[in-house]
Design a protein around this motif. Structure first.
Motif, PDB file in Angstrom:
ATOM      1  N   THR A 178       0.812  -1.220   0.000  1.00 29.20           N
ATOM      2  CA  THR A 178       0.000   0.000   0.000  1.00 29.20           C
ATOM      3  C   THR A 178       0.844   1.269   0.000  1.00 29.20           C
ATOM      4  O   THR A 178       0.305   2.370  -0.096  1.00 29.20           O
ATOM      5  CB  THR A 178      -0.898   0.037   1.255  1.00 29.20           C
ATOM      6  N   GLY A 179       2.152   1.114   0.132  1.00 29.71           N
ATOM      7  CA  GLY A 179       3.025   2.272   0.231  1.00 29.71           C
ATOM      8  C   GLY A 179       3.393   2.632   1.654  1.00 29.71           C
ATOM      9  O   GLY A 179       4.242   3.504   1.876  1.00 29.71           O
ATOM     10  N   LEU A 180       2.784   1.963   2.621  1.00 33.72           N
ATOM     11  CA  LEU A 180       3.091   2.252   4.028  1.00 33.72           C
ATOM     12  C   LEU A 180       4.507   1.807   4.377  1.00 33.72           C
ATOM     13  O   LEU A 180       5.186   2.436   5.192  1.00 33.72           O
ATOM     14  CB  LEU A 180       2.082   1.552   4.930  1.00 33.72           C
ATOM     15  N   VAL A 181       4.959   0.695   3.764  1.00 32.78           N
ATOM     16  CA  VAL A 181       6.295   0.156   4.006  1.00 32.78           C
ATOM     17  C   VAL A 181       7.076   0.196   2.700  1.00 32.78           C
ATOM     18  O   VAL A 181       6.564  -0.249   1.661  1.00 32.78           O
ATOM     19  CB  VAL A 181       6.207  -1.298   4.524  1.00 32.78           C
TER      20      VAL A 181
ATOM     21  N   VAL B 190       9.877  -6.749   8.294  1.00 31.92           N
ATOM     22  CA  VAL B 190       9.248  -5.826   9.239  1.00 31.92           C
ATOM     23  C   VAL B 190       7.933  -6.424   9.731  1.00 31.92           C
ATOM     24  O   VAL B 190       7.315  -7.255   9.062  1.00 31.92           O
ATOM     25  CB  VAL B 190       8.968  -4.443   8.592  1.00 31.92           C
ATOM     26  N   ASP B 191       7.536  -6.029  10.924  1.00 32.37           N
ATOM     27  CA  ASP B 191       6.206  -6.361  11.410  1.00 32.37           C
ATOM     28  C   ASP B 191       5.220  -5.373  10.800  1.00 32.37           C
ATOM     29  O   ASP B 191       5.470  -4.157  10.788  1.00 32.37           O
ATOM     30  CB  ASP B 191       6.157  -6.258  12.936  1.00 32.37           C
ATOM     31  N   GLY B 192       4.108  -5.854  10.278  1.00 30.25           N
ATOM     32  CA  GLY B 192       3.125  -4.969   9.661  1.00 30.25           C
ATOM     33  C   GLY B 192       1.787  -5.655   9.530  1.00 30.25           C
ATOM     34  O   GLY B 192       1.700  -6.891   9.586  1.00 30.25           O
ATOM     35  N   ARG B 193       0.750  -4.871   9.353  1.00 27.70           N
ATOM     36  CA  ARG B 193      -0.599  -5.415   9.254  1.00 27.70           C
ATOM     37  C   ARG B 193      -0.944  -5.791   7.819  1.00 27.70           C
ATOM     38  O   ARG B 193      -0.737  -4.988   6.895  1.00 27.70           O
ATOM     39  CB  ARG B 193      -1.618  -4.401   9.779  1.00 27.70           C
ATOM     40  N   VAL B 194      -1.465  -6.993   7.651  1.00 28.12           N
ATOM     41  CA  VAL B 194      -1.936  -7.471   6.347  1.00 28.12           C
ATOM     42  C   VAL B 194      -3.445  -7.619   6.439  1.00 28.12           C
ATOM     43  O   VAL B 194      -3.955  -8.409   7.233  1.00 28.12           O
ATOM     44  CB  VAL B 194      -1.287  -8.819   5.973  1.00 28.12           C
ATOM     45  N   GLY B 195      -4.163  -6.850   5.636  1.00 31.46           N
ATOM     46  CA  GLY B 195      -5.615  -6.941   5.595  1.00 31.46           C
ATOM     47  C   GLY B 195      -6.069  -7.910   4.529  1.00 31.46           C
ATOM     48  O   GLY B 195      -5.258  -8.550   3.854  1.00 31.46           O
TER      49      GLY B 195
ATOM     50  N   SER C 215      -5.540   4.952   0.681  1.00 28.02           N
ATOM     51  CA  SER C 215      -6.599   4.809   1.673  1.00 28.02           C
ATOM     52  C   SER C 215      -6.296   3.670   2.639  1.00 28.02           C
ATOM     53  O   SER C 215      -6.487   3.800   3.856  1.00 28.02           O
ATOM     54  CB  SER C 215      -7.937   4.566   0.964  1.00 28.02           C
ATOM     55  N   LEU C 216      -5.803   2.554   2.120  1.00 30.12           N
ATOM     56  CA  LEU C 216      -5.463   1.413   2.964  1.00 30.12           C
ATOM     57  C   LEU C 216      -4.267   1.724   3.862  1.00 30.12           C
ATOM     58  O   LEU C 216      -4.233   1.339   5.032  1.00 30.12           O
ATOM     59  CB  LEU C 216      -5.176   0.196   2.096  1.00 30.12           C
ATOM     60  N   ALA C 217      -3.291   2.440   3.317  1.00 34.92           N
ATOM     61  CA  ALA C 217      -2.132   2.822   4.124  1.00 34.92           C
ATOM     62  C   ALA C 217      -2.552   3.736   5.264  1.00 34.92           C
ATOM     63  O   ALA C 217      -2.056   3.612   6.391  1.00 34.92           O
ATOM     64  CB  ALA C 217      -1.087   3.502   3.240  1.00 34.92           C
TER      65      ALA C 217
ATOM     66  N   LEU D 187      -2.751  -0.351   7.132  1.00 36.49           N
ATOM     67  CA  LEU D 187      -2.486  -1.629   6.474  1.00 36.49           C
ATOM     68  C   LEU D 187      -1.297  -1.498   5.535  1.00 36.49           C
ATOM     69  O   LEU D 187      -1.264  -0.611   4.680  1.00 36.49           O
ATOM     70  CB  LEU D 187      -3.711  -2.086   5.686  1.00 36.49           C
ATOM     71  N   ALA D 188      -0.324  -2.384   5.682  1.00 37.75           N
ATOM     72  CA  ALA D 188       0.846  -2.362   4.813  1.00 37.75           C
ATOM     73  C   ALA D 188       0.611  -3.155   3.531  1.00 37.75           C
ATOM     74  O   ALA D 188       1.302  -2.949   2.534  1.00 37.75           O
ATOM     75  CB  ALA D 188       2.059  -2.920   5.547  1.00 37.75           C
ATOM     76  N   ALA D 189      -0.367  -4.073   3.554  1.00 36.96           N
ATOM     77  CA  ALA D 189      -0.679  -4.901   2.383  1.00 36.96           C
ATOM     78  C   ALA D 189      -2.067  -5.496   2.559  1.00 36.96           C
ATOM     79  O   ALA D 189      -2.610  -5.521   3.664  1.00 36.96           O
ATOM     80  CB  ALA D 189       0.346  -6.019   2.217  1.00 36.96           C
ATOM     81  N   VAL D 190      -2.628  -5.965   1.459  1.00 36.38           N
ATOM     82  CA  VAL D 190      -3.902  -6.677   1.501  1.00 36.38           C
ATOM     83  C   VAL D 190      -3.824  -7.882   0.570  1.00 36.38           C
ATOM     84  O   VAL D 190      -3.086  -7.878  -0.411  1.00 36.38           O
ATOM     85  CB  VAL D 190      -5.100  -5.790   1.074  1.00 36.38           C
ATOM     86  N   ASP D 191      -4.566  -8.922   0.910  1.00 40.42           N
ATOM     87  CA  ASP D 191      -4.715 -10.057   0.009  1.00 40.42           C
ATOM     88  C   ASP D 191      -6.064 -10.715   0.269  1.00 40.42           C
ATOM     89  O   ASP D 191      -6.836 -10.254   1.108  1.00 40.42           O
ATOM     90  CB  ASP D 191      -3.551 -11.046   0.137  1.00 40.42           C
ATOM     91  N   GLY D 192      -6.335 -11.792  -0.460  1.00 42.35           N
ATOM     92  CA  GLY D 192      -7.644 -12.406  -0.358  1.00 42.35           C
ATOM     93  C   GLY D 192      -7.703 -13.624   0.526  1.00 42.35           C
ATOM     94  O   GLY D 192      -8.670 -14.374   0.462  1.00 42.35           O
ATOM     95  N   ALA D 193      -6.677 -13.827   1.371  1.00 42.91           N
ATOM     96  CA  ALA D 193      -6.636 -15.075   2.137  1.00 42.91           C
ATOM     97  C   ALA D 193      -6.285 -14.911   3.600  1.00 42.91           C
ATOM     98  O   ALA D 193      -6.724 -15.704   4.437  1.00 42.91           O
ATOM     99  CB  ALA D 193      -5.634 -16.035   1.483  1.00 42.91           C
ATOM    100  N   THR D 194      -5.486 -13.922   3.938  1.00 43.94           N
ATOM    101  CA  THR D 194      -4.911 -13.835   5.285  1.00 43.94           C
ATOM    102  C   THR D 194      -5.953 -13.875   6.393  1.00 43.94           C
ATOM    103  O   THR D 194      -5.836 -14.639   7.361  1.00 43.94           O
ATOM    104  CB  THR D 194      -4.072 -12.553   5.422  1.00 43.94           C
ATOM    105  N   GLU D 195      -6.989 -13.065   6.275  1.00 41.52           N
ATOM    106  CA  GLU D 195      -7.954 -12.969   7.362  1.00 41.52           C
ATOM    107  C   GLU D 195      -8.709 -14.272   7.561  1.00 41.52           C
ATOM    108  O   GLU D 195      -9.064 -14.625   8.691  1.00 41.52           O
ATOM    109  CB  GLU D 195      -8.939 -11.829   7.107  1.00 41.52           C
TER     110      GLU D 195
END
Length: 241
Positions: A91-94, A123-128, A142-144, A148-156
């Motif tokens: 997302t550009g946060l990291v 790094v430690d970071g949140r994956v949505g 918006s996600l950053a 959220l440092a990243a998003v995918d369709g499986a983690t949660e």
């Protein structure tokens, strides 16, 4: 409620054949026998057995929460711990390239033991979790902003399975330096795919021949990201070599 007698030491969840190949290669490098087994609702599943009968399953389900839920319902109750593997432009946060670790601190500490000097920073970071990669700059920003440092369709989905079963979970997410390609790649990889569509790619290159080098660079970035991520995922499951 956790299965009182899980037969898997660990489960590694992936959403692409590239990730699956990288994990299987790492398991074989640890002298584990890897073979394909019945899928139980997933796209493909491999069973790796090593010393002392330690068993790890590699479960590949298509990107997207519904496909992942089908796999998680069947496979998660059989494992003592869950590790999900993912990759995106972030997302550009990291700053990229990087490896994100999101989840159980003990598993994250074991994952770090697999790092080599040339690997991306970890790094430690949140994956949505959303069903498609955040392609536009506006969506990423918006996600950053939401942390959220990243998003995918499986983690949660795997994280929720771990909470329900009372087992530790970890997301290992590779951030690739190719955000400008995200929207273009998404058109070549429709929801539910575990690899790029060959016919979509052929048609796209007929229309835009100049994209061939861009796609080649994207594939190189994805392969480079998958290898250290797979090493970290396997180390999280089995500890250092």
């Amino acid at each position: 409620m956790a299965n009182p007698r899980p037969w898997l030491e660990a489960l590694i969840a992936v959403t692409t054949s590239l990730e699956a190949n990288a994990v299987r290669a790492e398991l074989k490098g640890r002298d584990m026998a890897v073979r394909s087994i019945p899928t139980g609702g997933a796209r493909a599943v491999w069973n790796a057995v090593g010393a002392e009968e330690r068993t790890v399953a590699v479960v590949m389900s298509a990107a997207g929460s519904e496909s992942t839920r089908v796999s998680a319902r069947f496979w998660a109750p059989h494992a003592r711990l869950l590790v999900s593997l993912g990759s995106s432009a972030g997302t550009g946060l990291v700053p990229v390239p990087a490896l994100l670790l999101d989840g159980d601190p003990g598993l994250a500490a074991r994952a770090r033991t697999a790092l080599a000097a040339a690997d991306p920073v970890v790094v430690d970071g949140r994956v949505g979790s959303i069903d498609t990669e955040a392609a536009s700059a506006t969506a990423r920003a918006s996600l950053a902003a939401a942390g959220l440092a990243a998003v995918d369709g499986a983690t949660e989905t795997w994280r929720e399975a771990g909470r329900r079963l009372g087992v530790p979970t970890l997301a290992v997410h590779a951030l690739r330096p190719d955000p400008e390609l995200a929207e273009r790649l998404e058109r070549l990889e429709p929801p539910g795919a575990v690899a790029r569509s060959r016919w979509r790619t052929a048609l796209a290159l007929l229309r835009h021949p100049g994209d061939r080098a861009l796609l080649r660079n994207a594939d190189t970035a994805r392969r480079a990201a998958a290898q250290p991520a797979a090493r970290c995922a396997v180390a999280a499951c089995l500890g250092p070599r």
